[in-house]
Design a protein around this motif. Structure first.
Motif, PDB file in Angstrom:
ATOM      1  N   LEU A 106      36.755  89.699  52.817  1.00 50.83           N
ATOM      2  CA  LEU A 106      36.824  91.142  52.715  1.00 50.83           C
ATOM      3  C   LEU A 106      37.936  91.596  51.782  1.00 50.83           C
ATOM      4  O   LEU A 106      37.804  92.595  51.087  1.00 50.83           O
ATOM      5  CB  LEU A 106      37.011  91.754  54.108  1.00 50.83           C
ATOM      6  N   PHE A 107      39.031  90.881  51.717  1.00 56.31           N
ATOM      7  CA  PHE A 107      40.182  91.336  50.949  1.00 56.31           C
ATOM      8  C   PHE A 107      40.180  90.841  49.505  1.00 56.31           C
ATOM      9  O   PHE A 107      40.802  91.458  48.651  1.00 56.31           O
ATOM     10  CB  PHE A 107      41.473  90.907  51.644  1.00 56.31           C
ATOM     11  N   THR A 108      39.493  89.755  49.202  1.00 63.03           N
ATOM     12  CA  THR A 108      39.550  89.233  47.838  1.00 63.03           C
ATOM     13  C   THR A 108      38.207  89.333  47.108  1.00 63.03           C
ATOM     14  O   THR A 108      38.174  89.754  45.961  1.00 63.03           O
ATOM     15  CB  THR A 108      39.999  87.759  47.842  1.00 63.03           C
ATOM     16  N   ASP A 109      37.133  88.982  47.749  1.00 60.57           N
ATOM     17  CA  ASP A 109      35.850  88.902  47.058  1.00 60.57           C
ATOM     18  C   ASP A 109      35.108  90.227  46.985  1.00 60.57           C
ATOM     19  O   ASP A 109      34.407  90.492  46.008  1.00 60.57           O
ATOM     20  CB  ASP A 109      34.947  87.866  47.729  1.00 60.57           C
ATOM     21  N   VAL A 110      35.217  91.065  47.983  1.00 63.87           N
ATOM     22  CA  VAL A 110      34.424  92.290  48.031  1.00 63.87           C
ATOM     23  C   VAL A 110      34.842  93.254  46.924  1.00 63.87           C
ATOM     24  O   VAL A 110      34.016  93.966  46.367  1.00 63.87           O
ATOM     25  CB  VAL A 110      34.537  92.939  49.426  1.00 63.87           C
ATOM     26  N   ARG A 111      36.114  93.260  46.554  1.00 64.14           N
ATOM     27  CA  ARG A 111      36.572  94.152  45.486  1.00 64.14           C
ATOM     28  C   ARG A 111      35.976  93.781  44.134  1.00 64.14           C
ATOM     29  O   ARG A 111      35.757  94.648  43.291  1.00 64.14           O
ATOM     30  CB  ARG A 111      38.089  94.117  45.380  1.00 64.14           C
ATOM     31  N   THR A 112      35.709  92.520  43.902  1.00 63.77           N
ATOM     32  CA  THR A 112      35.199  92.082  42.608  1.00 63.77           C
ATOM     33  C   THR A 112      33.689  91.909  42.591  1.00 63.77           C
ATOM     34  O   THR A 112      33.122  91.654  41.533  1.00 63.77           O
ATOM     35  CB  THR A 112      35.845  90.741  42.217  1.00 63.77           C
ATOM     36  N   TYR A 113      33.032  92.055  43.726  1.00 65.75           N
ATOM     37  CA  TYR A 113      31.584  91.864  43.802  1.00 65.75           C
ATOM     38  C   TYR A 113      30.893  93.096  43.245  1.00 65.75           C
ATOM     39  O   TYR A 113      31.176  94.222  43.653  1.00 65.75           O
ATOM     40  CB  TYR A 113      31.169  91.630  45.252  1.00 65.75           C
ATOM     41  N   ARG A 114      29.996  92.902  42.299  1.00 63.56           N
ATOM     42  CA  ARG A 114      29.267  94.010  41.690  1.00 63.56           C
ATOM     43  C   ARG A 114      27.894  94.126  42.335  1.00 63.56           C
ATOM     44  O   ARG A 114      27.049  93.246  42.188  1.00 63.56           O
ATOM     45  CB  ARG A 114      29.120  93.779  40.196  1.00 63.56           C
ATOM     46  N   LEU A 115      27.674  95.229  43.008  1.00 60.60           N
ATOM     47  CA  LEU A 115      26.406  95.483  43.673  1.00 60.60           C
ATOM     48  C   LEU A 115      25.393  95.973  42.647  1.00 60.60           C
ATOM     49  O   LEU A 115      25.675  96.899  41.892  1.00 60.60           O
ATOM     50  CB  LEU A 115      26.618  96.547  44.754  1.00 60.60           C
ATOM     51  N   PRO A 116      24.211  95.381  42.563  1.00 51.96           N
ATOM     52  CA  PRO A 116      23.203  95.862  41.618  1.00 51.96           C
ATOM     53  C   PRO A 116      22.734  97.274  41.993  1.00 51.96           C
ATOM     54  O   PRO A 116      22.788  97.670  43.164  1.00 51.96           O
ATOM     55  CB  PRO A 116      22.054  94.866  41.761  1.00 51.96           C
ATOM     56  N   LEU A 117      22.280  98.024  40.994  1.00 50.84           N
ATOM     57  CA  LEU A 117      21.828  99.390  41.254  1.00 50.84           C
ATOM     58  C   LEU A 117      20.654  99.437  42.225  1.00 50.84           C
ATOM     59  O   LEU A 117      20.554 100.355  43.036  1.00 50.84           O
ATOM     60  CB  LEU A 117      21.437 100.072  39.944  1.00 50.84           C
ATOM     61  N   ALA A 118      19.776  98.456  42.135  1.00 58.69           N
ATOM     62  CA  ALA A 118      18.633  98.433  43.048  1.00 58.69           C
ATOM     63  C   ALA A 118      19.098  98.287  44.495  1.00 58.69           C
ATOM     64  O   ALA A 118      18.535  98.908  45.410  1.00 58.69           O
ATOM     65  CB  ALA A 118      17.684  97.299  42.682  1.00 58.69           C
ATOM     66  N   ALA A 119      20.138  97.508  44.725  1.00 53.37           N
ATOM     67  CA  ALA A 119      20.685  97.364  46.079  1.00 53.37           C
ATOM     68  C   ALA A 119      21.356  98.647  46.531  1.00 53.37           C
ATOM     69  O   ALA A 119      21.230  99.045  47.693  1.00 53.37           O
ATOM     70  CB  ALA A 119      21.674  96.208  46.120  1.00 53.37           C
TER      71      ALA A 119
END
Length: 144
Positions: free
Chosen positions: A17-30
């Motif tokens: 939650l503290f390291t990966d979620v900030r850099t994860y790019r959610l696709p527009l479809a999602a």
């Protein structure tokens, strides 16, 4: 580019939650799919308010006066601007839920499940719902 020169793609197995979620790019479809669920939940939770709005707007001339007064002076302790914001949220929820539902139906019927079509249809869905919400919101707040 050769296979050796390609930058390795990150592999996410357990998202921190503290390291990966900030850099994860959610696709527009999602994002459109998540907003479709959020708008459906908002419509469901505000269903009593929607029924009240409809009932007071069509019952009689006196109740229509109450309906318009809610938008002009407020409703009980709630100011008019708050009622307008709730109705604006309902407008967005309805328009987005409608557009995303049509998008999902088109995807189901045509079996166009490519990444490119998903991205373009997600952009069209977001643009449709946001532009129409802005137009109807301007009308709701008396800008035209």
């Amino acid at each position: 580019m050769s296979e050796i020169a390609k930058k390795p793609r990150p592999e996410f197995r357990n998202l921190n939650l503290f390291t990966d979620v900030r850099t994860y790019r959610l696709p527009l479809a999602a994002l459109v799919s998540i907003l479709h669920r959020v708008s459906g939940m908002l419509l469901f939770l505000l269903l009593p308010f929607i029924v009240w709005l409809f009932d007071t707007s069509v019952s009689s001339e006196i109740s229509f006066g109450k309906f318009t007064a809610a938008f002009n002076v407020g409703l009980g302790i709630l100011p008019a601007w708050f009622i307008k914001l709730v109705v604006l949220a309902l407008i967005w929820a309805y328009l987005h839920h409608l557009a995303a539902g049509v998008r999902h139906l088109v995807l189901d019927v045509t079996h166009r499940t490519t990444k490119d079509f998903g991205r373009h249809s997600a952009v069209a869905t977001l643009a449709f719902s946001i532009v129409l919400t802005l137009i109807l919101g301007a009308k709701l707040f008396g800008l035209y």
